[in-house]
Design a protein around this motif. Sequence first.
Motif, short mmCIF file in Angstrom:
data_model
loop_
_atom_site.label_atom_id
_atom_site.label_comp_id
_atom_site.label_asym_id
_atom_site.label_seq_id
_atom_site.Cartn_x
_atom_site.Cartn_y
_atom_site.Cartn_z
N ILE A 23 27.36 66.24 79.65
CA ILE A 23 27.06 66.03 81.21
C ILE A 23 26.26 64.76 81.30
CG2 ILE A 23 25.82 67.32 83.01
CD1 ILE A 23 28.22 68.88 81.67
N GLU A 24 26.72 63.86 82.01
CA GLU A 24 26.02 62.54 82.33
C GLU A 24 25.17 62.32 83.44
OE1 GLU A 24 25.65 60.31 79.81
OE2 GLU A 24 26.89 61.43 78.22
N GLY A 25 24.40 61.51 83.52
CA GLY A 25 23.74 61.09 84.70
C GLY A 25 22.48 60.60 84.58
N ASN A 26 21.86 59.99 85.75
CA ASN A 26 20.39 59.38 85.70
C ASN A 26 19.36 60.49 85.24
OD1 ASN A 26 18.65 57.39 85.94
ND2 ASN A 26 19.60 56.55 87.83
N TYR A 152 30.35 63.42 85.21
CA TYR A 152 29.01 62.41 85.70
C TYR A 152 28.30 62.95 86.95
CZ TYR A 152 27.21 58.14 87.61
OH TYR A 152 26.39 57.12 87.95
N LEU A 153 27.43 63.19 86.93
CA LEU A 153 26.51 63.74 88.06
C LEU A 153 26.08 62.19 88.94
CD1 LEU A 153 24.46 66.67 86.62
CD2 LEU A 153 26.64 66.53 87.75
N ARG A 154 26.78 61.74 89.74
CA ARG A 154 26.41 60.59 90.26
C ARG A 154 25.34 60.74 91.46
NH1 ARG A 154 31.08 57.42 92.23
NH2 ARG A 154 30.93 56.10 90.43
N THR A 155 24.26 60.02 91.30
CA THR A 155 23.01 60.04 92.23
C THR A 155 22.62 58.75 92.84
OG1 THR A 155 21.66 60.07 90.50
CG2 THR A 155 22.32 62.30 91.14
N THR A 156 21.89 58.84 93.85
CA THR A 156 21.19 57.63 94.29
C THR A 156 19.63 57.43 93.65
OG1 THR A 156 22.13 57.92 96.34
CG2 THR A 156 20.24 56.36 96.34
N PRO A 157 19.36 56.32 93.02
CA PRO A 157 18.32 56.19 92.26
C PRO A 157 17.17 56.76 93.00
CG PRO A 157 19.51 54.23 91.91
CD PRO A 157 20.32 54.97 93.01
N LYS A 158 16.84 56.32 94.45
CA LYS A 158 15.88 56.70 94.97
C LYS A 158 15.34 58.21 95.16
CE LYS A 158 12.09 55.57 98.16
NZ LYS A 158 11.71 56.85 98.54
N ILE A 203 30.73 63.84 90.15
CA ILE A 203 30.09 64.77 91.07
C ILE A 203 28.79 64.18 92.08
CG2 ILE A 203 29.20 67.22 91.59
CD1 ILE A 203 30.86 68.28 89.45
N ASP A 204 29.22 64.30 93.06
CA ASP A 204 27.97 63.79 94.10
C ASP A 204 26.89 64.74 93.82
OD1 ASP A 204 27.46 63.16 97.74
OD2 ASP A 204 26.17 63.07 95.97
N ALA A 205 25.98 64.41 93.10
CA ALA A 205 24.88 64.95 92.65
C ALA A 205 23.28 64.88 93.74
CB ALA A 205 24.46 65.05 91.34
N ASP A 206 23.55 64.17 94.59
CA ASP A 206 22.75 63.88 95.69
C ASP A 206 22.24 65.21 96.38
OD1 ASP A 206 23.09 60.26 96.36
OD2 ASP A 206 21.82 61.38 94.92
#
Length: 230
Positions: A23-26, A152-158, A203-206
């Motif tokens: 499980i990956e992501g920022n 991959y839990l893709r997110t926006t940095p902010k 996956i869009d994790a925003d």
Amino acid sequence: MSNVTTITNAARIVNKRLFKVSIEGNIGSGKSTCIKFFEKYPVVDTHAEPISEWRNVSGHNLLGLVYSDTKEWTFAFQHYVHLSRLKIQISPPTNPNITVKMFERSVQNSRHCFVENAKKQDFLKEPEYEVLQQWFDYTEKNLDTSLDLIVYLRTTPKIVWERMMKRGRAEESEVPLEYLEQIHESYEKWVSSPDVGCEVLTIDADRSIESVQEDLERYSYKILGGNHTN
Ligand SMILES: Nc1ncnc2c1ncn2[C@@H]1O[C@H](COP(=O)(O)OP(=O)(O)O)[C@@H](O)[C@H]1O
Ligand SMILES: Nc1nc2c(ncn2[C@H]2C[C@H](O)[C@@H](COP(=O)(O)O)O2)c(=O)[nH]1
């Protein structure tokens, strides 16, 4: 055939029956929350990121040190992160009914994401970077650290910077948004690389926790290795 070879081959066979998911992501993207979501499946061995280990290495808080003096401590911290991730990725399943091993981040992430960013930001001297690369190369060639799927839990940095601040980990209290932007760029480059080495489910994790969990449920067949052949 020597005993070591026999045992190693046996371990590879056992490991091959396991579907291995990272499980990956920022930072703050929801990895731990995702891991907890899958704890309900008895066939899944879940492994959260060993942050408590990093906070107490014979009494030393390496996570605190790496954020307090990043240039000084990145080399040591990356070594320890590699060791802790390796122990998770090559350990046998907790019982014979386990078919999926799910963990939070991976040795591949350390190598292709955090270490690459550390080199780019001069947190690592060139010889330090080379030493780490040789460690990664050796373990990749001699141990089974292969992945079958990256979620991959893709997110926006902010957005994740705000979540990280709200979560309130003491060590992360001074982490600037710019650092999460760097880690985001490293992730995007890694997961979109043709050499990533396994399938990537993005996956869009925003979105809200509920929306993300709806997607985790929707894709659970894939995440739990539904198409996996032993
Ligand atoms: N989709 C989401 N929307 C809003 N907050 C979230 C979401 N996912 C996780 N969080 C919250 O954000 C923080 C970071 O989540 P966590 O699962 O610890 O992320 P990670 O393990 O990737 O750092 C926690 O306080 C968590 O409750
Ligand atoms: N410099 C590095 N930091 C790392 C690495 N792996 C994790 N981490 C940090 C990032 C966070 O502060 C914390 C983990 O928290 P999450 O919110 O991301 O679960 O540890 C690494 O390889 N290098």
